[in-house]
Design a protein around this motif. Structure first.
Motif, PDB file in Angstrom:
ATOM      1  N   VAL A   1       8.019 -11.833   5.818  1.00 50.46           N
ATOM      2  CA  VAL A   1       8.167 -13.281   5.734  1.00 50.46           C
ATOM      3  C   VAL A   1       6.959 -13.914   5.042  1.00 50.46           C
ATOM      4  CG1 VAL A   1       7.149 -13.762   8.008  1.00 50.46           C
ATOM      5  CG2 VAL A   1       8.818 -15.356   7.005  1.00 50.46           C
ATOM      6  N   ILE A   2       5.770 -13.339   5.220  1.00 55.20           N
ATOM      7  CA  ILE A   2       4.570 -13.860   4.569  1.00 55.20           C
ATOM      8  C   ILE A   2       4.604 -13.553   3.077  1.00 55.20           C
ATOM      9  CG2 ILE A   2       2.058 -13.763   4.493  1.00 55.20           C
ATOM     10  CD1 ILE A   2       3.162 -15.102   6.989  1.00 55.20           C
ATOM     11  N   VAL A   3       5.007 -12.334   2.728  1.00 53.14           N
ATOM     12  CA  VAL A   3       5.103 -11.961   1.316  1.00 53.14           C
ATOM     13  C   VAL A   3       6.117 -12.849   0.603  1.00 53.14           C
ATOM     14  CG1 VAL A   3       5.726 -10.113  -0.289  1.00 53.14           C
ATOM     15  CG2 VAL A   3       4.407  -9.574   1.761  1.00 53.14           C
ATOM     16  N   MET A   4       7.271 -13.077   1.240  1.00 47.68           N
ATOM     17  CA  MET A   4       8.290 -13.940   0.637  1.00 47.68           C
ATOM     18  C   MET A   4       7.771 -15.375   0.505  1.00 47.68           C
ATOM     19  SD  MET A   4      12.144 -14.936   1.930  1.00 47.68           S
ATOM     20  CE  MET A   4      11.506 -15.982   3.236  1.00 47.68           C
ATOM     21  N   ALA A   5       7.116 -15.873   1.535  1.00 42.90           N
ATOM     22  CA  ALA A   5       6.580 -17.230   1.487  1.00 42.90           C
ATOM     23  C   ALA A   5       5.518 -17.365   0.398  1.00 42.90           C
ATOM     24  CB  ALA A   5       5.996 -17.602   2.847  1.00 42.90           C
TER      25      ALA A   5
ATOM     26  N   VAL B   1      -2.621 -10.047   3.402  1.00 40.53           N
ATOM     27  CA  VAL B   1      -3.502  -8.887   3.632  1.00 40.53           C
ATOM     28  C   VAL B   1      -3.714  -8.650   5.115  1.00 40.53           C
ATOM     29  CG1 VAL B   1      -5.812  -7.954   3.238  1.00 40.53           C
ATOM     30  CG2 VAL B   1      -4.633  -9.204   1.413  1.00 40.53           C
ATOM     31  N   THR B   2      -4.084  -9.694   5.864  1.00 37.54           N
ATOM     32  CA  THR B   2      -4.441  -9.500   7.273  1.00 37.54           C
ATOM     33  C   THR B   2      -3.240  -9.121   8.129  1.00 37.54           C
ATOM     34  OG1 THR B   2      -4.186 -11.883   7.704  1.00 37.54           O
ATOM     35  CG2 THR B   2      -6.382 -11.096   7.100  1.00 37.54           C
ATOM     36  N   LEU B   3      -2.036  -9.558   7.729  1.00 38.74           N
ATOM     37  CA  LEU B   3      -0.817  -9.195   8.467  1.00 38.74           C
ATOM     38  C   LEU B   3      -0.090  -8.024   7.827  1.00 38.74           C
ATOM     39  CD1 LEU B   3       0.509 -12.750   9.398  1.00 38.74           C
ATOM     40  CD2 LEU B   3      -0.783 -11.158  10.826  1.00 38.74           C
ATOM     41  N   LYS B   4      -0.773  -7.345   6.899  1.00 38.48           N
ATOM     42  CA  LYS B   4      -0.321  -6.063   6.353  1.00 38.48           C
ATOM     43  C   LYS B   4       1.069  -6.141   5.714  1.00 38.48           C
ATOM     44  CE  LYS B   4      -4.094  -4.296   8.064  1.00 38.48           C
ATOM     45  NZ  LYS B   4      -5.236  -4.006   7.172  1.00 38.48           N
ATOM     46  N   LEU B   5       1.252  -7.135   4.834  1.00 36.90           N
ATOM     47  CA  LEU B   5       2.488  -7.277   4.057  1.00 36.90           C
ATOM     48  C   LEU B   5       3.704  -7.567   4.932  1.00 36.90           C
ATOM     49  CD1 LEU B   5       2.095  -4.410   1.392  1.00 36.90           C
ATOM     50  CD2 LEU B   5       1.300  -6.777   1.276  1.00 36.90           C
ATOM     51  N   MET B   6       3.530  -8.393   5.947  1.00 37.95           N
ATOM     52  CA  MET B   6       4.674  -8.837   6.740  1.00 37.95           C
ATOM     53  C   MET B   6       5.672  -9.510   5.800  1.00 37.95           C
ATOM     54  SD  MET B   6       4.855 -11.482   9.995  1.00 37.95           S
ATOM     55  CE  MET B   6       3.900 -10.428  11.100  1.00 37.95           C
TER      56      MET B   6
END
Length: 332
Positions: free
Chosen positions: A132-136, A125-130
């Motif tokens: 690499v974060i979504v995949m992780a 949420v805070t990184l707006k669906l970056m």
């Protein structure tokens, strides 16, 4: 120990539900349905009244309230939070019963994983669906499920009758299969998080001329350029084609290897247990391939796309069952 095994089994089921809800949330573009974390527009649920919605939109003017998307996100968070409490309970039980044969390292790994998974949920949420974060975050859900299932197998006493005492040596092939399948799931997560699922619309790899569009310069950069939001993606068409094509090629490699593995085990044993496990891998793989093809033919229908994620998890569990069982002591 029996009650603990039941709790772990319930947690496995709950983890599958969380993966399902996560896929549904992602595929309905509800990942930012709540622009804050862990609540939703400052609420423990979703703003409902006109006054609550007005205050929410004043606090987050860049994100008007979309009630359905917000509920999709919050329901996913509720179930994920409940799973976290289940895993914390399992860890406490493991700590108390460590001298009675209860594994400790697996519950500890589970607790660490689900804690990091919560952080990934916040960063999503805070990184707006970056991407690499979504995949992780997707992979973290799969890892949580796999660790829970492995713990369930550890707590389940069973002796395997085998027609071949040397099957244990073949477990390395199962481990290789798990690594290949995990890599393919990661490719699927990268495809989804970069909104590349519809970049290729023809079978078996992509539409005509896809080879000329391949570009690896930015397609797999884990740290993307800084943006206000990554929602709906930022890569160009050629980069999305590259990602999708690699996922298709990965699907072919994964399918060929798992078919070989299942047939190899079938040819090496007369044990009905291992025959059933190998056939289960083949059956679930066939369903997964069919779902993948259906996603392309029918233009990514939501139920099929969600099922594609869930069946990937079931395929991984079937492969873990086969590999773990190959490692167990067989009846003489």
């Amino acid at each position: 120990m029996k009650k603990t095994r039941t709790l772990v089994l319930l947690s496995v089921v709950l983890a599958i539900i969380v993966i399902t809800l996560g896929a549904y949330t992602r595929l309905t573009h509800a990942g930012l349905g709540c622009p804050d974390w862990p609540g939703c527009y400052g609420h423990l649920d979703v703003p409902k009244t006109a006054q609550e919605i007005e205050r929410a939109e004043q606090a987050f003017p860049e994100r008007p309230v979309e009630t359905q998307k917000a509920w999709n996100e919050m329901i996913h968070r509720y179930f994920a939070g409940t799973l976290g409490l289940f895993i914390a309970t399992i860890f406490i039980i493991g700590l108390r019963m460590r001298n009675q044969g209860m594994p400790l390292y697996l519950p500890l790994a589970l607790l660490a994983t689900v804690t990091f998974q919560a952080a990934l949920g916040m960063w999503t949420v805070t990184l707006k669906l970056m991407p690499v974060i979504v995949m992780a975050h997707l992979l973290g859900g799969f890892i949580t499920l796999c660790l829970l299932y492995l713990l369930y197998l550890r707590l389940t006493p069973y002796t395997i009758e085998s027609g071949n005492k040397n099957l244990r040596q073949y477990s390395i092939y199962g481990v290789i299969g798990i690594v290949i399948l995990a890599s393919q799931i990661a490719l699927g997560g990268w495809t989804s998080s970069n909104y590349a699922a519809l970049a290729c619309t023809e079978l078996p790899i992509c539409q005509s001329g896809w080879q000329q569009q391949l570009t690896f310069e930015n397609s797999f950069d884990l740290v993307p350029p800084k943006r206000d939001t990554y929602e709906f993606g930022f890569l160009n068409h050629a980069e999305r084609v590259t990602i999708h094509a690699m996922h298709r090629i990965g699907a072919i490699v994964t399918s060929v290897y798992l078919i070989w593995l299942a047939l190899f085990i079938l040819s090496r044993t007369s044990s009905r247990f291992f025959q059933r496990n190998a056939l289960a891998v083949l059956a679930i793989l066939a369903i997964q391939v069919s779902l993948g093809v259906s996603n392309i033919v029918f233009n990514l229908p939501l139920p099929v796309a969600v099922a594609h994620n869930v069946v990937a998890a079931l395929l991984m569990l079937s492969l873990i069952t086969l590999t773990y069982s190959l490692r167990r002591r067989v009846k003489e």
